[in-house]
Design an enzyme around this catalytic site. Structure first.
Site, PDB file in Angstrom:
ATOM      1  N   ASN A  42     149.903  29.726  89.769  1.00 17.99           N
ATOM      2  CA  ASN A  42     150.776  29.794  88.592  1.00 17.99           C
ATOM      3  C   ASN A  42     150.865  28.383  88.015  1.00 17.99           C
ATOM      4  O   ASN A  42     151.543  27.527  88.578  1.00 17.99           O
ATOM      5  CB  ASN A  42     152.150  30.314  89.038  1.00 17.99           C
ATOM      6  CG  ASN A  42     153.186  30.228  87.938  1.00 17.99           C
ATOM      7  OD1 ASN A  42     152.860  30.025  86.772  1.00 17.99           O
ATOM      8  ND2 ASN A  42     154.456  30.393  88.321  1.00 17.99           N
ATOM      9  N   TRP A  43     150.176  28.173  86.909  1.00 19.48           N
ATOM     10  CA  TRP A  43     150.112  26.816  86.337  1.00 19.48           C
ATOM     11  C   TRP A  43     151.369  26.447  85.560  1.00 19.48           C
ATOM     12  O   TRP A  43     151.496  25.303  85.096  1.00 19.48           O
ATOM     13  CB  TRP A  43     148.891  26.683  85.422  1.00 19.48           C
ATOM     14  CG  TRP A  43     147.568  26.835  86.120  1.00 19.48           C
ATOM     15  CD1 TRP A  43     147.367  27.160  87.443  1.00 19.48           C
ATOM     16  CD2 TRP A  43     146.278  26.677  85.541  1.00 19.48           C
ATOM     17  NE1 TRP A  43     146.022  27.214  87.709  1.00 19.48           N
ATOM     18  CE2 TRP A  43     145.326  26.925  86.556  1.00 19.48           C
ATOM     19  CE3 TRP A  43     145.814  26.361  84.254  1.00 19.48           C
ATOM     20  CZ2 TRP A  43     143.956  26.858  86.327  1.00 19.48           C
ATOM     21  CZ3 TRP A  43     144.454  26.301  84.022  1.00 19.48           C
ATOM     22  CH2 TRP A  43     143.540  26.539  85.060  1.00 19.48           C
ATOM     23  N   LYS A  44     152.254  27.406  85.358  1.00 17.37           N
ATOM     24  CA  LYS A  44     153.497  27.165  84.625  1.00 17.37           C
ATOM     25  C   LYS A  44     153.199  26.482  83.280  1.00 17.37           C
ATOM     26  O   LYS A  44     152.154  26.753  82.677  1.00 17.37           O
ATOM     27  CB  LYS A  44     154.474  26.354  85.481  1.00 17.37           C
ATOM     28  CG  LYS A  44     154.677  27.002  86.858  1.00 17.37           C
ATOM     29  CD  LYS A  44     155.825  26.452  87.642  1.00 17.37           C
ATOM     30  CE  LYS A  44     155.913  27.199  88.967  1.00 17.37           C
ATOM     31  NZ  LYS A  44     157.075  26.814  89.765  1.00 17.37           N
ATOM     32  N   HIS A  52     159.350  35.927  87.046  1.00 16.24           N
ATOM     33  CA  HIS A  52     159.419  34.690  87.838  1.00 16.24           C
ATOM     34  C   HIS A  52     160.850  34.149  87.803  1.00 16.24           C
ATOM     35  O   HIS A  52     161.546  34.280  86.785  1.00 16.24           O
ATOM     36  CB  HIS A  52     158.437  33.659  87.262  1.00 16.24           C
ATOM     37  CG  HIS A  52     158.286  32.471  88.151  1.00 16.24           C
ATOM     38  ND1 HIS A  52     159.193  31.440  88.152  1.00 16.24           N
ATOM     39  CD2 HIS A  52     157.355  32.168  89.091  1.00 16.24           C
ATOM     40  CE1 HIS A  52     158.818  30.542  89.061  1.00 16.24           C
ATOM     41  NE2 HIS A  52     157.706  30.962  89.644  1.00 16.24           N
ATOM     42  N   GLU A 101     161.992  31.317  87.329  1.00 13.12           N
ATOM     43  CA  GLU A 101     162.270  30.406  86.208  1.00 13.12           C
ATOM     44  C   GLU A 101     162.571  31.197  84.941  1.00 13.12           C
ATOM     45  O   GLU A 101     163.376  30.771  84.110  1.00 13.12           O
ATOM     46  CB  GLU A 101     161.080  29.447  86.016  1.00 13.12           C
ATOM     47  CG  GLU A 101     161.052  28.395  87.123  1.00 13.12           C
ATOM     48  CD  GLU A 101     159.669  27.905  87.502  1.00 13.12           C
ATOM     49  OE1 GLU A 101     158.708  28.097  86.743  1.00 13.12           O
ATOM     50  OE2 GLU A 101     159.557  27.310  88.603  1.00 13.12           O
ATOM     51  N   GLU A 128     159.591  34.975  96.423  1.00  6.36           N
ATOM     52  CA  GLU A 128     159.713  33.540  96.201  1.00  6.36           C
ATOM     53  C   GLU A 128     161.177  33.126  96.336  1.00  6.36           C
ATOM     54  O   GLU A 128     161.956  33.264  95.376  1.00  6.36           O
ATOM     55  CB  GLU A 128     159.222  33.183  94.793  1.00  6.36           C
ATOM     56  CG  GLU A 128     157.759  33.526  94.572  1.00  6.36           C
ATOM     57  CD  GLU A 128     157.153  32.663  93.484  1.00  6.36           C
ATOM     58  OE1 GLU A 128     156.181  31.969  93.771  1.00  6.36           O
ATOM     59  OE2 GLU A 128     157.674  32.667  92.350  1.00  6.36           O
ATOM     60  N   GLY A 161     159.000  24.491  94.261  1.00  9.63           N
ATOM     61  CA  GLY A 161     158.887  23.135  93.729  1.00  9.63           C
ATOM     62  C   GLY A 161     159.733  22.109  94.462  1.00  9.63           C
ATOM     63  O   GLY A 161     159.894  20.987  93.981  1.00  9.63           O
ATOM     64  N   SER A 178     156.466  26.275  97.479  1.00  9.28           N
ATOM     65  CA  SER A 178     155.912  25.102  98.166  1.00  9.28           C
ATOM     66  C   SER A 178     154.761  25.427  99.122  1.00  9.28           C
ATOM     67  O   SER A 178     154.643  24.827 100.186  1.00  9.28           O
ATOM     68  CB  SER A 178     157.021  24.323  98.877  1.00  9.28           C
ATOM     69  OG  SER A 178     157.961  23.843  97.923  1.00  9.28           O
ATOM     70  N   GLY A 236     152.390  27.294  92.932  1.00  8.52           N
ATOM     71  CA  GLY A 236     152.675  26.524  91.723  1.00  8.52           C
ATOM     72  C   GLY A 236     152.001  25.164  91.777  1.00  8.52           C
ATOM     73  O   GLY A 236     150.811  25.015  91.493  1.00  8.52           O
ATOM     74  N   GLY A 237     152.759  24.158  92.186  1.00 12.04           N
ATOM     75  CA  GLY A 237     152.286  22.774  92.178  1.00 12.04           C
ATOM     76  C   GLY A 237     150.888  22.559  92.744  1.00 12.04           C
ATOM     77  O   GLY A 237     150.061  21.867  92.134  1.00 12.04           O
TER      78      GLY A 237
HETATM   79  P1  PGA Z   1     155.603  25.858  93.917  1.00 12.01           P
HETATM   80  O1  PGA Z   1     155.869  27.052  92.877  1.00 12.01           O
HETATM   81  O2  PGA Z   1     154.366  26.252  94.701  1.00 12.01           O
HETATM   82  O3  PGA Z   1     155.405  24.648  93.075  1.00 12.01           O
HETATM   83  O4  PGA Z   1     156.800  25.780  94.796  1.00 12.01           O
HETATM   84  C1  PGA Z   1     155.692  28.391  93.239  1.00 12.01           C
HETATM   85  C2  PGA Z   1     156.021  29.305  92.083  1.00 12.01           C
HETATM   86  O5  PGA Z   1     156.971  29.017  91.334  1.00 12.01           O
HETATM   87  O6  PGA Z   1     155.357  30.338  91.873  1.00 12.01           O
END
Ligand code: PGA
Length: 252
Positions: free
Chosen positions: A9-11, A95, A97, A167, A173, A213, A234-235
């Site tokens: 997930n590149w956000k 998600h 967010e 999640e 993050g 993470s 994500g990251g």
């Molecule tokens: P993260 O994000 O790996 O940076 O913790 C995961 C996500 O939000 O899908």
């Protein structure tokens, strides 16, 4: 047998040019992989360019959201029909967010889910508790509410096309991964919830990813758990080498 699924997930990262560079790097790193499905979810603007680059490649394309109407006067929105026309296969829905910053609720997740399926897209539905909910021992209640509300009115057939991503918000993050045992406990609970909503064979067939993470160092332990069927990353999906290492460390 559930095939593991690793999705990046590149956000809101990567311009179109940067997305092209990242996917080109991934294609170099991931020349041959088997027994695991790999998906990248760039921002909307880069979908077209990434789709071109992935033509004929095993890596699949995903989007990060969709609106439920097919078309119309909905300024700023993107429909499932539009995504499908670009060669998108998966779409992340709900998600944390989006739940936190954009007013997403179980009801709107459910509408998006149905629109995704109606357009032939495979949904990745996100659920998970925040820190306060975990600390007040409400994890299972919150997760049950997310799963039940988000999946309301779905057929078994559609459920089999859907991926769940667990999640925990406190792990996203933050560098604070849930332990493999903590994650497995909730994944098992999600599968039991699916069995009560649908039936046991359906619950056994649905893939449940862990997210929060995930990095190459913790992938093997997490994906070795009996109810963890991959990761939403994500990251660590923003660099070709770290994402490729996660794919390689996934226990098949
Ligand atoms: P993260 O994000 O790996 O940076 O913790 C995961 C996500 O939000 O899908």
């Amino acid at each position: 047998m559930r095939t593991k699924i690793i999705a990046g997930n590149w956000k809101m990262y990567k311009t179109v040019q940067e997305a092209i560079e990242l996917v080109s790097g991934l294609k170099r790193e991931l020349t041959a992989f088997s027994g695991v499905e790999v998906v990248v979810c760039p921002p909307f603007l880069a979908l077209d360019a990434v789709s071109d680059l992935l033509t004929g490649h095993e890596i699949k394309l995903g989007a990060q959201n969709l609106f439920w109407e097919k078309e119309g006067a909905f300024t700023g929105e993107v429909s499932g029909h539009m995504l499908k026309s670009l060669g998108v296969t998966y779409v992340i829905i709900g998600h944390s967010e989006r739940r936190q910053y954009f007013g997403e609720t179980n009801e709107t997740v459910n509408k998006r889910l149905k629109a995704a399926l109606a357009n032939g897209l495979l949904p990745i539905v996100c659920v998970g508790e925040n820190l306060q909910e975990r600390e007040s021992n409400r994890t299972f209640d919150v997760v049950r509410d997310h799963v039940t509300g988000s999946l309301a009115g779905m057929s078994k057939e559609d459920m089999l096309k859907t991926v769940i991503a667990y999640e925990p918000v406190w792990a996203i993050g933050t560098g604070k991964t849930a332990t493999a045992a903590q994650a497995q406990e909730v994944h098992r609970f999600i599968r039991q919830t699916l069995a009560s909503l649908f039936d046991q064979p359906t619950a056994n067939a649905v893939r449940i990813q862990y997210g929060g993470s995930v990095k190459s160092e913790n992938t093997a332990e997490l994906t070795a758990q009996p109810d963890i069927d991959g990761a939403l990353v994500g990251g660590a999906s923003l660099k070709a080498d770290s994402f490729a290492a996660i794919v390689k460390n996934t226990v098949k």
